[in-house]
Design an enzyme around this catalytic site. Structure first.
Site, PDB file in Angstrom:
ATOM      1  N   ASP A 123       0.867  -1.130   0.037  1.00 54.20           N
ATOM      2  CA  ASP A 123      -0.062   0.162  -0.113  1.00 54.20           C
ATOM      3  C   ASP A 123       0.914   1.307   0.171  1.00 54.20           C
ATOM      4  O   ASP A 123       0.390   2.073  -0.596  1.00 54.20           O
ATOM      5  CB  ASP A 123      -0.836  -0.022   1.314  1.00 54.20           C
ATOM      6  N   TYR A 144     -11.235  -5.291  -4.577  1.00 52.52           N
ATOM      7  CA  TYR A 144     -12.196  -4.135  -4.687  1.00 52.52           C
ATOM      8  C   TYR A 144     -13.066  -4.157  -5.913  1.00 52.52           C
ATOM      9  O   TYR A 144     -12.548  -4.843  -6.962  1.00 52.52           O
ATOM     10  CB  TYR A 144     -11.131  -3.084  -4.439  1.00 52.52           C
ATOM     11  N   GLU A 185     -11.031  -6.314  -8.986  1.00 51.23           N
ATOM     12  CA  GLU A 185      -9.719  -7.063  -8.868  1.00 51.23           C
ATOM     13  C   GLU A 185     -10.059  -8.546  -8.840  1.00 51.23           C
ATOM     14  O   GLU A 185     -11.049  -9.045  -8.314  1.00 51.23           O
ATOM     15  CB  GLU A 185      -8.957  -6.738  -7.601  1.00 51.23           C
TER      16      GLU A 185
END
Length: 387
Positions: A95, A343, A366
């Site tokens: 991230d 997501y 995804e």
């Protein structure tokens, strides 16, 4: 009223352009019976619609174009009647790693897609970026993409601080203006998100009444307890998305980060254009099960559509569900992919476009066989069951 969602601090998600107390909140729901299985046998028939997948295509493959993995997909229609897909191109996997912001456009309803463009590159390593929301201003015919720099302060240089940024396109997503930093001023486009790694988590909204020239803070919904390290079982609103309902009120559908009362979605309402959230309306929709993940919700054709991995325990089983009563019950469901799913983001063309465009729902999610970071896949769904 225009609506989107964005995640402040750790941005991830969507604008569909239409309409993209804190006491002991008890579990309550007047929705249908909870789903007891994470796998469905097929489409639940409804008399009004017969959804049918007519196109599916991988738009991004992790490991390509100097990108480690692609994540956090966004999709929207454009003012010119095209489709715009957006994703994070992470140079590594985490991230907090450096990223590109990647886009692709389709001018034929999703059958073919143009070449990838990187519209932002945090190559200098001082303030890694996190993608957040895509927003369409139908009146001004402009498109905004929001993102946060230094979303993970520990990964930034000592001189960097978290900042909310946006880029704007005035030519249907072909080119983009230089990034601008958000400054809170008076405004009424609506963008909502979550606090991430800022000083407090929870949901927060931004408002603009002058087509994005200025913005100000609107509604917020803080966790319980707030300003502390939360743990499993706490009330912690996370990634979220608002939609406008036919009566003019706003519904906020929110990730239930620490599974307060259930492994399902939080839902709340605002009756003043997201100036405030009516906390007495908060409930937990046990039909919309989730493993704690960013999901998508769209109001279209007088119905509400919802997408997420329909599982209480794992990011698998991507599903689109629909409601005829503003999200009170969810009788319709369309399985998309039963393996790894993460997501997702949906969009649909509003009533100002011709029927041939409005009869489709577009999904970007995804997808993988073993990991949901393997690909980002585009799905075009005919709402009439025909191409």
């Amino acid at each position: 009223m225009e609506v989107a969602y964005l995640l402040l601090g750790f941005l991830t998600a969507l604008f569909a352009g239409k309409s993209v107390c804190l006491v002991d909140i008890k579990a309550k729901s007047n929705v249908s019976k909870p789903v007891n299985s994470t796998k469905y046998s097929g489409v639940v028939p409804t008399p009004q619609v017969q959804p049918l997948v007519v196109v599916e295509e991988v738009l991004w493959q992790s490991g390509e174009a100097e990108v480690g993995i692609y994540r956090c997909p966004l999709i929207t229609y454009t003012p010119g009647g095209n489709l715009l897909a957006v994703a994070e191109g992470r140079k590594s996997n985490g991230d907090a790693d450096l990223k590109f912001i990647a886009t692709k456009r389709s001018t034929d309803g999703g059958f073919e897609w143009g070449i990838q463009k990187f519209i932002h590159n945090d190559q200098y390593g001082e303030s890694e970026d996190n993608l957040g929301a895509v927003l369409v201003d139908d009146i001004m015919k402009e498109i905004y993409i929001f993102y946060v720099t230094c979303a993970h302060p520990s990964a930034c240089s000592s001189s960097s601080t978290p900042s909310l940024m946006y880029v704007k396109s005035v030519d249907d997503g072909i080119s983009w203006k230089l990034p601008k930093k958000f400054a809170p001023h008076k405004g009424r486009l609506i963008v909502c998100g979550h606090g991430g790694e800022l000083s407090v988590n929870g949901n927060f909204c931004l408002l603009s009444d002058d087509h994005g020239l200025t913005w100000r803070w609107g509604a917020e919904m803080l966790p319980i307890p707030a300003y502390t390290t939360n743990q499993k079982g706490d009330f912690v609103p996370d990634e979220c998305q608002p939609i406008e309902l036919p009566d003019g009120s706003m519904m906020l559908n929110t990730r239930n980060q620490y599974h307060y009362h259930c492994n399902c979605r939080m839902v709340s309402r605002s009756y003043d254009g997201m100036e405030t959230i009516d906390l007495e309306t908060v409930y937990f929709d046990t039909t919309l099960i989730e493993p704690a993940v960013a999901a998508s919700i769209v109001s279209h054709w007088g119905m509400v559509f919802f997408s997420n991995p329909a599982s209480e325990t794992s990011r698998t089983n991507m599903m689109v569900k629909w409601s005829f009563d503003n999200g009170t019950t969810w009788p319709g469901r369309l399985p998309i992919w039963d393996l790894a799913s993460g997501y997702s983001c949906m969009t649909a063309f509003p009533d100002t476009f011709e029927f041939e465009k409005r009869k489709y729902l577009y999904l970007l999610f995804e997808k993988g066989k073993t990991s949901y970071t393997e690909t980002i896949s585009f799905v075009k769904i005919s709402l009439r069951g025909i191409i």
